[in-house]
Enzyme design. Structure first.
Site, PDB file in Angstrom:
ATOM      1  N   GLU A  71       1.742   5.942   5.856  1.00 49.20           N
ATOM      2  CA  GLU A  71       0.785   6.679   5.080  1.00 49.20           C
ATOM      3  C   GLU A  71       0.049   6.314   3.709  1.00 49.20           C
ATOM      4  OE1 GLU A  71      -0.627   9.639   6.159  1.00 49.20           O
ATOM      5  OE2 GLU A  71       0.319   9.647   7.881  1.00 49.20           O
ATOM      6  N   GLY A 108      -6.241  -3.952  -0.891  1.00 47.82           N
ATOM      7  CA  GLY A 108      -6.837  -3.080  -2.009  1.00 47.82           C
ATOM      8  C   GLY A 108      -6.209  -1.956  -2.767  1.00 47.82           C
TER       9      GLY A 108
END
Length: 373
Positions: free
Chosen positions: A49, A93
């Site tokens: 998640e 990222g």
DNA sequence: GAGACGTGGCA
DNA sequence: TTGCCAAGTCT
């Protein structure tokens, strides 16, 4: 019955149940097979998640496998060095996610004896976990009936009721959260959460939604109006990204080692390594070799020769960046006039072990070719 | 509420 | 090429 976004009581329990059942049937029939699906380990659901925040499934999959191989449990993660966690995250990222994941693992070890929370508020109290991620973890990982509201759900629900309110506005979010809660079934809430995300990711896509295959087509307001493309409504145009310019210097000593610096622990690319650089005035043209040696002198470095190595263009979320890169043969001096948390002379192999952003990998790739001298 | 925070893919 | 975005959170 025609759903209406002004009727905040919609859907009633019976309608909600019918919609959930139709969606679950779709999920059973053609839900995607993903590495974290059917996973019983709450830790693994948690990691998935976090990686999936603002990041596509296809991008996440290889990172997910490598991360869990290296850190198979919350205990393993808590025992790891942050630099190693960042190293596995490089290229993915939003590095703050990795720092928060590591920090949360330490908190869980310290305050919960290594036991993962089972309650929504406990998850949401951890760094990097907001209302939607907390709900997703417990819904998917523990089959608890919590509603999620991510980009997929916002798109699906806003189309279903043809929501005129911008989805990121306070009013829009309030309506969508309420609707998401009413739709979440008490039976199989975990599958439901994954089903509605699958729907948004594969059928109810931003462009060219595949409405004929959608289990909710018959009641979808946007589809009835033929206005799928109008939803979700967004606020006004965003500002154009500003453009920044920088110098980067690949300073190589006689042993072929490169000078690399550690970025600050906060802000952009926090805790990642980079070559020394300098912000440029946006109005200036590409710097001359003369300007580069002047810059080096200001840092306390004397370079024997320097040469232009190339230009790297890179786009971040909120600005464009152009980096003029130079190779420099180191002659002497120390980096006394340069603000860096830490720095060192490292070989290519040693640098490979350090966490670096995609931008700085691109820049440093220009340094291992034929250096000056 | 608005902006910071990465990257690669796609129209 | 440019813009938008993909399982958001934090300040």
């Amino acid at each position: 019955m025609i759903p209406n976004s002004c009727q905040s009581q919609w859907p009633d329990p019976q309608t909600a149940q019918q919609l959930a059942e139709a969606l679950l049937a779709y999920y059973d029939r053609q839900g995607r097979s993903l590495p974290w699906r059917g996973e019983g380990d709450l830790y693994r659901i948690w990691v998935s998640e976090i990686m999936l925040q603002q990041t596509g499934v296809k991008t996440v999959i290889p990172y997910y496998g490598r991360f869990l191989e290296r850190f198979p449990s919350v205990s393993a993660l808590a025992s790891a060095d942050l630099a190693d966690v960042l190293h596995l995250w490089q290229g993915l990222g939003y590095y703050r996610r990795a720092r928060n994941l590591h920090a949360a693992a330490l908190l869980i070890r310290h305050e919960q004896g290594g036991q993962l929370p089972q309650r929504l508020e406990q998850w949401q109290a951890l760094p990097g976990i907001g209302p939607s991620t907390a709900a997703a973890i417990l819904a998917i990982g523990c089959n608890q009936p919590h509603a999620i509201l991510d980009g997929n759900v916002k798109r699906v629900l806003s189309r279903y009721i043809a929501l005129r309110e911008p989805v990121e506005s306070g009013a829009g979010k309030k309506i969508l959260w309420q609707m998401a809660r009413r739709l979440t079934p008490s039976q199989r809430p975990g599958d439901y959460a994954q089903a509605i995300m699958d729907l948004g990711a594969t059928l109810c896509t931003r462009t060219k939604p595949d409405c004929p295959r959608c289990p909710w087509q018959s009641g979808c307001r946007a589809c009835q109006l033929g206005e799928q493309a109008q939803f979700p409504v967004k606020k006004g145009r965003k500002k154009a990204k500003p453009h920044q310019f920088q110098i980067a210097t690949l300073i190589q000593d006689k042993e072929g080692r490169l000078l690399v610096c550690l970025r600050p622990e906060t802000g952009l690319l926090a805790g990642l390594w980079e070559p020394p650089g300098q912000q440029l005035d946006p109005t200036t043209k590409p710097p001359s070799l003369d300007q580069v040696s002047k810059q080096l002198k200001a840092w306390g470095i004397s370079g024997e020769k320097s040469e232009f190595a190339g230009v790297i263009n890179h786009t971040f979320t909120h600005f464009h960046l152009t980096v003029y890169t130079y190779r420099v043969a180191y002659q002497g001096g120390c980096l006394t006039g340069y603000k860096a948390q830490e720095y060192g002379w490292l070989t290519e192999d040693e640098i490979q072990q350090l966490p670096r952003s995609t931008l700085h990998k691109k820049i440093m790739a220009l340094g291992w070719e034929s250096g000056p001298g």
